[in-house]
Design a protein around this motif. Structure first.
Motif, PDB file in Angstrom:
ATOM      1  N   ASP A 149       0.860  -1.181   0.000  1.00 47.07           N
ATOM      2  CA  ASP A 149       0.000   0.000   0.000  1.00 47.07           C
ATOM      3  C   ASP A 149       0.901   1.237   0.000  1.00 47.07           C
ATOM      4  N   SER A 150       0.834   2.035  -1.065  1.00 51.43           N
ATOM      5  CA  SER A 150       1.736   3.198  -1.181  1.00 51.43           C
ATOM      6  C   SER A 150       1.549   4.185  -0.040  1.00 51.43           C
ATOM      7  N   ARG A 151       0.382   4.169   0.606  1.00 48.41           N
ATOM      8  CA  ARG A 151       0.149   5.086   1.720  1.00 48.41           C
ATOM      9  C   ARG A 151       0.961   4.710   2.949  1.00 48.41           C
ATOM     10  N   LYS A 152       1.531   3.512   2.962  1.00 47.49           N
ATOM     11  CA  LYS A 152       2.312   3.044   4.109  1.00 47.49           C
ATOM     12  C   LYS A 152       3.803   3.360   3.975  1.00 47.49           C
ATOM     13  N   MET A 153       4.203   3.983   2.849  1.00 47.78           N
ATOM     14  CA  MET A 153       5.629   4.226   2.617  1.00 47.78           C
ATOM     15  C   MET A 153       6.245   5.120   3.687  1.00 47.78           C
ATOM     16  N   TYR A 154       5.484   6.123   4.112  1.00 46.00           N
ATOM     17  CA  TYR A 154       6.030   7.098   5.048  1.00 46.00           C
ATOM     18  C   TYR A 154       6.392   6.448   6.385  1.00 46.00           C
ATOM     19  N   GLU A 155       5.419   5.767   6.982  1.00 44.42           N
ATOM     20  CA  GLU A 155       5.654   5.176   8.298  1.00 44.42           C
ATOM     21  C   GLU A 155       6.671   4.047   8.237  1.00 44.42           C
ATOM     22  N   GLU A 156       6.682   3.302   7.133  1.00 46.66           N
ATOM     23  CA  GLU A 156       7.658   2.222   6.985  1.00 46.66           C
ATOM     24  C   GLU A 156       9.075   2.800   6.886  1.00 46.66           C
ATOM     25  N   SER A 157       9.227   3.908   6.166  1.00 48.55           N
ATOM     26  CA  SER A 157      10.531   4.550   6.044  1.00 48.55           C
ATOM     27  C   SER A 157      11.015   5.076   7.388  1.00 48.55           C
ATOM     28  N   ALA A 158      10.121   5.725   8.128  1.00 51.31           N
ATOM     29  CA  ALA A 158      10.487   6.252   9.442  1.00 51.31           C
ATOM     30  C   ALA A 158      10.878   5.125  10.391  1.00 51.31           C
ATOM     31  N   ALA A 159      10.146   4.010  10.326  1.00 44.36           N
ATOM     32  CA  ALA A 159      10.457   2.869  11.196  1.00 44.36           C
ATOM     33  C   ALA A 159      11.812   2.266  10.856  1.00 44.36           C
ATOM     34  N   LEU A 160      12.115   2.162   9.561  1.00 36.66           N
ATOM     35  CA  LEU A 160      13.416   1.631   9.146  1.00 36.66           C
ATOM     36  C   LEU A 160      14.563   2.530   9.622  1.00 36.66           C
ATOM     37  N   ALA A 161      14.348   3.835   9.602  1.00 37.04           N
ATOM     38  CA  ALA A 161      15.385   4.754  10.066  1.00 37.04           C
ATOM     39  C   ALA A 161      15.675   4.533  11.545  1.00 37.04           C
ATOM     40  N   VAL A 162      14.617   4.315  12.330  1.00 34.43           N
ATOM     41  CA  VAL A 162      14.796   4.049  13.765  1.00 34.43           C
ATOM     42  C   VAL A 162      15.520   2.720  13.976  1.00 34.43           C
ATOM     43  N   GLN A 163      15.106   1.702  13.234  1.00 32.70           N
ATOM     44  CA  GLN A 163      15.694   0.364  13.398  1.00 32.70           C
ATOM     45  C   GLN A 163      17.173   0.333  13.027  1.00 32.70           C
ATOM     46  N   THR A 164      17.555   1.078  12.016  1.00 34.47           N
ATOM     47  CA  THR A 164      18.931   1.010  11.501  1.00 34.47           C
ATOM     48  C   THR A 164      19.840   2.114  12.026  1.00 34.47           C
ATOM     49  N   GLY A 165      19.247   3.110  12.700  1.00 37.90           N
ATOM     50  CA  GLY A 165      20.030   4.265  13.115  1.00 37.90           C
ATOM     51  C   GLY A 165      20.372   5.186  11.962  1.00 37.90           C
ATOM     52  N   GLY A 166      19.608   5.060  10.880  1.00 40.21           N
ATOM     53  CA  GLY A 166      19.875   5.862   9.696  1.00 40.21           C
ATOM     54  C   GLY A 166      19.051   7.132   9.653  1.00 40.21           C
ATOM     55  N   HIS A 167      19.019   7.764   8.479  1.00 43.11           N
ATOM     56  CA  HIS A 167      18.300   9.024   8.290  1.00 43.11           C
ATOM     57  C   HIS A 167      17.211   8.846   7.243  1.00 43.11           C
ATOM     58  N   TYR A 168      15.969   9.144   7.623  1.00 43.40           N
ATOM     59  CA  TYR A 168      14.851   9.150   6.683  1.00 43.40           C
ATOM     60  C   TYR A 168      14.865  10.494   5.965  1.00 43.40           C
TER      61      TYR A 168
END
Length: 379
Positions: A149-168
């Motif tokens: 679902d393209s509407r989920k891209m935002y929250e998934e990206s933010a979650a990945l940044a938290v998990q990896t210590g990266g930058h969204y």
């Protein structure tokens, strides 16, 4: 003896001093910024192509060909600006991944810049993203992370940044502020410089589709800042909320599903979309976008992506209105990315049939306009 301060005694002279500077990081940062700026210095400006129109109309139609950037799309400019913005803000750090929500082209360009400065890159994209875009992201060293679902891209990206210590990176928030809209060789300044020796150097209209909204904001702000009379039109595809949100002045407007035209149209009003700067919007059927992009190939021998077709359809409609009023002048739209990324979609009759899209009425409308100067109703 108590160390507490006595009543009426002067406050102790205490200095709070926290130094977070790190010589190794600062050296990396300087080199990363140098590499990104050097990329811009190596790149020549993109071409301004003419779309053939009958000479007697006295109207010139141009396409700013952004497909000639090193990563093949308009998003190369945006990615460069976002990386400089993130680096100079201290958000992008050595060894930590950059994560982006993208329908493809921005991710291709960001993967390029991530590789350039030596950081990992993860693109969060709809599963329907074209296979060629996915290949290009991986070619530049990036990873593809799909959502249904393209509407989920935002929250998934933010979650990945938290998990990896990266930058969204969040292009949809920062696109309009990362670009220097007053000048610095942005797309608007480039267009006006290239038109300087044309017969109509100040275009009546510039037509720019919106994904983040950053390009239309840059164009509109530059035109207002430089006091040009040029107006800005933003065409919007099906399944996008930008048009309705603009008409209703509703920043909370949403759409239930994603756009079929990759790279433009959004299910929510993005922070980088600046409605007040825009003069006009058009709602463009997807079949019209595809008809226009196929007509472009017939006219100049170049394949382009669907977003180019959305803009070209609207630009041709504006040209028809100028012809009807007897006006002379120029119109500019954008060739956003190459069509070879979409051979399995917009250039596939099987895909059109699968999507239930009939481009024949829209193709006939363009042919009628170019032959007669009259804009027919393709419905």
């Amino acid at each position: 003896m108590s160390t507490s301060q006595q009543p009426g005694a002067p406050a102790p002279m205490t200095t709070l001093d926290v130094d977070r500077s790190d010589a190794e990081y600062r050296a990396w940062l300087k080199e990363a910024v140098r590499k990104v700026q050097a990329d811009a210095n190596r790149s020549a400006d993109t071409h301004l192509l003419r779309f053939p129109l009958p000479e007697q109309w006295g109207i010139d139609l141009y396409l700013k060909d952004e497909s000639t950037h090193p990563t093949g799309s308009l998003k190369h400019r945006l990615a460069r600006s976002l990386f400089l913005y993130g680096l100079c803000n201290g958000w992008i750090r050595p060894g930590r991944p950059v994560i982006e929500a993208s329908s493809g082209s921005t991710a291709v360009s960001e993967a390029y810049f991530a590789k350039l400065i030596g950081v990992p890159f993860i693109a969060v994209m709809p599963r329907t993203t074209s296979a060629e875009k996915c290949r290009l992201i991986e070619f530049h060293g990036g990873q593809c992370h799909f959502v249904d679902d393209s509407r989920k891209m935002y929250e998934e990206s933010a979650a990945l940044a938290v998990q990896t210590g990266g930058h969204y990176m969040d292009q949809f928030t920062y696109a309009e502020r990362a670009t220097d809209w007053r000048g610095n060789n942005n797309i608007a300044e480039s267009i006006f410089r290239q038109l300087r020796l044309e017969r109509y150097p100040e275009p009546a209209w510039i037509v720019a589709t919106a994904g983040t909204g950053g390009t239309s904001a840059t164009l509109a702000r530059y035109v207002h800042y430089m006091q040009h009379d040029t107006r800005i039109c933003v065409p919007d595809p099906e399944n996008s909320c930008f048009f309705d949100g603009w008409v209703k002045d509703d920043p909370e407007c949403t759409s239930d599903c994603g756009s079929r035209i990759e790279g433009i149209g959004r299910p929510r009003m993005e922070p980088s979309f600046v409605p007040g700067s825009i003069d006009r919007m058009m709602k463009v059927p997807d079949a019209a976008s595809i008809a226009a992009v196929r007509s472009l190939e017939q006219a100049i021998g170049r394949k382009a992506g669907g977003s180019t077709g959305t803009g070209l359809w609207s630009a041709l409609k504006i040209v028809a209105e100028m012809v009807a009023r007897g006006e002379k002048g120029s119109v500019v739209t954008l060739l956003c990315d190459p069509g070879d990324r979409y051979l399995d979609k917009y250039y596939s009759d099987a895909w059109l049939a699968e999507q239930g899209l009939d481009i024949a009425p829209y193709t006939a409308a363009i042919e009628t306009l170019l032959a007669t100067g009259v804009w027919p109703d393709p419905a």
